[in-house]
Enzyme design. Structure first.
Site, short mmCIF file in Angstrom:
data_model
loop_
_atom_site.label_atom_id
_atom_site.label_comp_id
_atom_site.label_asym_id
_atom_site.label_seq_id
_atom_site.Cartn_x
_atom_site.Cartn_y
_atom_site.Cartn_z
N ALA A 39 -34.09 -50.93 71.19
CA ALA A 39 -33.96 -50.94 69.74
C ALA A 39 -32.63 -50.31 69.35
O ALA A 39 -31.81 -49.98 70.22
CB ALA A 39 -35.13 -50.21 69.08
N SER A 40 -32.39 -50.14 68.07
CA SER A 40 -31.08 -49.67 67.62
C SER A 40 -30.81 -48.23 68.05
O SER A 40 -29.67 -47.88 68.35
CB SER A 40 -30.99 -49.77 66.10
OG SER A 40 -32.05 -49.07 65.48
N GLN A 43 -33.76 -47.05 73.96
CA GLN A 43 -34.36 -48.08 74.80
C GLN A 43 -35.38 -47.42 75.72
O GLN A 43 -35.34 -46.21 75.96
CB GLN A 43 -33.31 -48.85 75.58
CG GLN A 43 -32.50 -48.07 76.58
CD GLN A 43 -31.34 -48.91 77.10
OE1 GLN A 43 -30.51 -49.43 76.34
NE2 GLN A 43 -31.25 -49.06 78.43
N LYS A 58 -38.24 -43.00 77.05
CA LYS A 58 -37.46 -43.43 75.89
C LYS A 58 -36.16 -42.64 75.89
O LYS A 58 -36.17 -41.40 75.88
CB LYS A 58 -38.26 -43.16 74.61
CG LYS A 58 -37.59 -43.63 73.33
CD LYS A 58 -38.52 -43.42 72.13
CE LYS A 58 -37.90 -43.88 70.83
NZ LYS A 58 -38.83 -43.73 69.69
N ASP A 199 -43.78 -46.84 60.60
CA ASP A 199 -43.07 -48.02 61.12
C ASP A 199 -44.07 -48.94 61.83
O ASP A 199 -43.84 -49.38 62.95
CB ASP A 199 -41.96 -47.58 62.07
CG ASP A 199 -41.01 -48.71 62.43
OD1 ASP A 199 -40.95 -49.70 61.67
OD2 ASP A 199 -40.35 -48.62 63.49
#
Length: 273
Positions: A39-40, A43, A58, A199
């Site tokens: 993701a932004s 990862q 992560k 989210d």
């Protein structure tokens, strides 16, 4: 699970070793160099602990903090300019909303905070007796720092992967039932947990192999201000008792109407609907 351009594994290895203070080989038995997701901000890589336990790591991408702070600064300035030229925007507290977004986004950069969120959410599921239908990862504390979060691995299929769901769902309607479970757990967390997952989308929800719904990625969470929390619980109670004026008062407290509204009349209007 999101997919954006990933960082090369040599860089990932350097970040892990710098953040945890040891060589990668001393920390994990094995780390898959190919990310599970990217993701932004970070990862995720599959890994195995020295104990043999399967986990995921992560890892925050390099340069993210500087870019994010710059972007948020421009957003904050732009919001204040907008409120200057359009004063009516102050009614929705646009600057306050932007400040909350800034705090949440910057907080997402510290994975120690996300580790704390995971522990709290797992306790909420257990104490609410929702752990039979929903779950979340737990952090491996000794392998977690500001830029690295090691978590227990949940085996399952993202709810946005329709084809994989069709192949793996044990019974017809399993995916639909998982969505219903996710909505029930999330709505319960809004009023019963210290925070709610802010989210929630198909990539952050898994239909786990054991049939439970897995909530992942707790970098961004939301918290209701006490006034709003009291209004939400009051709305639920008044709905059960059929007290429409109390419903009206709760809705006003939540910002659904002007504070000067006649709540008695508002309540009668609600009853008539």
């Amino acid at each position: 699970l999101d997919q954006t351009t990933s960082v090369d594994f040599a860089t990932v290895k350097r970040i892990i070793e710098a953040d945890l203070g040891q060589p990668l080989s001393a920390l994990y038995a094995d780390v898959d160099p190919v990310p599970l997701a990217s993701a932004s901000i970070a990862q995720v890589h599959a890994a195995t602990l020295k104990s043999g336990e399967r986990v995921v790591i992560k890892v925050r991408k390099p340069g993210v903090e500087e870019v994010l702070k710059t972007d948020l600064a421009f957003l904050s300035i732009g919001t204040k300019i907008l409120e200057t030229f359009a004063p009516e925007l102050k009614r929705i507290s646009l600057a306050d909303i932007t400040a909350d977004i800034k705090d949440s986004m910057l907080g997402e950069l510290d994975f120690n905070q996300e580790a704390d969120n995971l522990v709290v959410y797992e306790r909420f599921l257990r104490e609410s007796e929702l752990d039979a239908t929903a779950t979340c990862p737990l952090p491996v504390r000794e392998l977690t720092a500001k830029k690295v979060l090691t978590m227990t691995r949940l085996d399952g299929v993202p709810l946005l992967d329709a084809e994989a769901l069709r192949r793996t769902a044990a019974t017809a309607g399993a995916a639909e039932a998982a969505v219903a479970t996710a909505l029930n757990v999330w709505s319960t967390s809004v009023v019963s947990c210290d925070f709610f997952h802010a989210d929630v989308h198909g990539g952050n929800l898994l239909l786990c192999d054991d049939g439970r719904v897995g909530f992942i990625d707790f970098g961004i969470v939301g918290r209701l201000p006490p006034k709003v929390w009291n209004a939400v619980t009051g709305l639920g109670e008044s709905f059960v008792t059929g007290d429409f004026e109390a419903m009206a008062k709760s809705l006003v407290a939540m910002g659904a109407a002007e504070e000067t509204v006649d709540t008695a009349k508002f309540g009668r209007d609600l009853e008539a609907i």
